[in-house]
Enzyme design. Structure first.
Site, PDB file in Angstrom:
ATOM      1  CB  CYS A 170      -1.072   0.108   1.261  1.00  0.00           C
ATOM      2  SG  CYS A 170      -2.015  -1.453   1.207  1.00  0.00           S
ATOM      3  CG  HIS A 310      -2.426   4.715   5.321  1.00  0.00           C
ATOM      4  ND1 HIS A 310      -2.058   4.533   3.952  1.00  0.00           N
ATOM      5  CD2 HIS A 310      -3.060   3.507   5.817  1.00  0.00           C
ATOM      6  CE1 HIS A 310      -2.532   3.084   3.701  1.00  0.00           C
ATOM      7  NE2 HIS A 310      -2.956   2.694   4.934  1.00  0.00           N
ATOM      8  CD  GLU A 321      -2.574   7.629   9.508  1.00  0.00           C
ATOM      9  OE1 GLU A 321      -1.883   8.418   8.727  1.00  0.00           O
ATOM     10  OE2 GLU A 321      -3.985   7.388   8.971  1.00  0.00           O
ATOM     11  CE  LYS A 342      -5.580   4.590   2.036  1.00  0.00           C
ATOM     12  NZ  LYS A 342      -4.693   6.050   2.274  1.00  0.00           N
ATOM     13  CG  HIS A 347      -6.734   1.245   1.190  1.00  0.00           C
ATOM     14  ND1 HIS A 347      -5.441   1.506   0.226  1.00  0.00           N
ATOM     15  CD2 HIS A 347      -6.051   0.792   2.247  1.00  0.00           C
ATOM     16  CE1 HIS A 347      -4.481   1.129   0.731  1.00  0.00           C
ATOM     17  NE2 HIS A 347      -4.747   0.626   1.745  1.00  0.00           N
ATOM     18  CG  PHE A 406      -1.175  -5.655   4.803  1.00  0.00           C
ATOM     19  CD1 PHE A 406      -1.662  -4.716   5.613  1.00  0.00           C
ATOM     20  CD2 PHE A 406      -1.960  -6.363   4.080  1.00  0.00           C
ATOM     21  CE1 PHE A 406      -2.842  -4.763   6.096  1.00  0.00           C
ATOM     22  CE2 PHE A 406      -3.490  -6.477   4.405  1.00  0.00           C
ATOM     23  CZ  PHE A 406      -3.950  -5.493   5.648  1.00  0.00           C
TER      24      PHE A 406
END
Length: 425
Positions: A170, A310, A321, A342, A347, A406
């Site tokens: 990602c 994110h 975050e 997002k 996403h 990930f």
């Protein structure tokens, strides 16, 4: 001797809610969501049956019948976005030596749609272990290797310089743009098409995220399923799309009279070496990436006017975050607006980082911070200004954009309004 710096002179976007940069920006500033029930396949047997799909017609976007057959949906997105970005930049690739044009394209899952469709065909819906070798798709190899996407973009631009496909989950989009900026800074290329694409809305991808319960099961209300930083969030919403940016050396762009959206002032990547899907709650590896990116940009923490988070809509990411922002920005973290697009476009895995860079460039251009849609009940454990529901007119000269992937990948990028030329020793 002048330091070479990378600037953005063109933007091309294929995103849920509309194809093209104008449609994309209008969706964001309107605070609308593009999430809905999955229509690409029958998702009735899945836990999460919603996604942010792009209303994309290859022919209407200028692709020929041969290109449409040859290219996976993700590659189609990339070529269409690349063409828009080149047109937007006003750059003439034919006037740049071909070996000085580079490509850096990110993707998390490559040509998943074509691979899955073709496997289903040659295995008779998975019923045969020995597949029918006489019935494969003639372009199947292109679907197997993610590098084919970079090759397609290179052909579209006539690029004979460095061409790379970046796949870091990602963070692929941010990392690909950083790689493109590095080509400019190092003098490896004078014009770079940098961005990322993913078209992951397919049974295998949905099943992967169903298995770990990462995606939202809010199937009855898809428009409100993506809720970053909200107390009631329950996972992310899968999306698809692409953004391609035209990067040039700042001085050369000015000399040709190009419109400069922003400068890529600093970037850094780190890893948590911890867990494939888990995140450390203290966010220290992301904090380190932020610190290094700001150092490379030679900017203090209080210069950041907007943080593009994110903001996936998972509890562990939001906490991770937010902790990183507080650790690096200190008291300024409580003053600077933070938001997640997002919430509106889903996403799109590797593509989203590049799509977010496009949004950041437009935020600088328009002095407007996109909102976090669906944020009705902020999580009291977090405590920052997440710009709920409505876009905010706000002076934006410096943006921090972050990504988390990930595998523990963490990337931070600093974008600024065009800065005057500087020298170095």
């Amino acid at each position: 001797m002048n330091q070479r710096r990378a600037v953005v002179t063109g933007i091309g976007v294929v995103a849920p809610g509309g194809v093209g940069t104008k449609a994309f920006w209008k969706l964001l500033t309107d605070g609308r969501t593009a999430t809905r029930a999955i229509s690409h396949f029958d998702a009735s047997g899945f836990r999460s049956r919603i996604a942010a799909e792009a209303d994309f017609n290859p022919a209407a976007c200028g692709l020929t019948a041969e290109e449409t057959v040859r290219m996976d949906r993700a590659a189609q997105f990339a070529v269409v976005a690349a063409r828009e970005a080149l047109a937007d930049s006003g750059a003439a690739p034919e006037e740049v030596p071909a070996h000085r044009i580079g490509v850096s394209v990110g993707t998390a899952v490559g040509c998943t749609v074509t691979l899955e469709q073709q496997y289903t065909q040659v295995s008779d819906n998975g019923s045969r272990w020995v597949v029918d070798a006489a019935d494969p798709f003639p372009h199947l190899y292109r679907a197997l290797v993610p590098s084919a996407i970079g090759a397609e973009v290179a052909w579209a631009a006539g690029a004979q310089g460095p061409v790379r496909t970046v796949s870091t989950g990602c963070t692929s989009g941010l990392d690909a743009v950083a790689q493109g900026a590095q080509y400019i800074e190092d003098g490896t290329a004078d014009l770079v098409l940098a961005g990322a694409t993913d078209a992951p809305i397919s049974p295998i991808t949905v099943a992967c995220f169903d298995a770990i319960k990462a995606t939202s099961p809010n199937n009855d209300d898809p428009a409100h399923a993506s809720r970053p930083f909200d107390r009631d969030r329950d996972g992310f919403v899968l999306g698809e799309g692409c953004a391609v940016l035209i990067l040039e050396e700042a001085g050369a762009a000015r000399r040709r009279g190009a419109r400069i959206y922003c400068e890529i002032a600093g970037y850094a990547q780190r890893s948590n070496a911890f867990h494939m899907t888990g995140l450390r709650p203290d966010g220290l590896e992301l904090a380190e990436a932020i610190r290094v990116a700001l150092d490379r940009a030679r900017l203090p923490v209080d210069s950041v006017d907007y943080v593009n988070a994110h903001g996936s809509g998972t509890r562990q990411n939001d906490r991770h975050e937010t902790a990183a922002f507080k650790a690096t920005l200190g008291e300024h973290a409580y003053r600077v607006p933070v938001s997640s697009i997002k919430s509106m476009v889903g996403h799109s895995l590797g593509a989203i980082g590049a799509i977010e860079v496009a949004a950041c460039a437009l935020a600088i251009e328009m002095d407007t911070v996109p909102p976090t849609a669906n944020l009705h009940t902020p999580d009291p454990e977090l405590g920052l200004d997440y710009v709920p529901l409505e876009a905010r007119e706000y002076p934006v000269d410096t943006v921090l954009s972050v990504g988390s992937g990930f595998g523990g990948f963490q990337t931070a990028m600093v974008l600024t309004a065009p800065r005057p030329e500087v020298g170095h020793d």
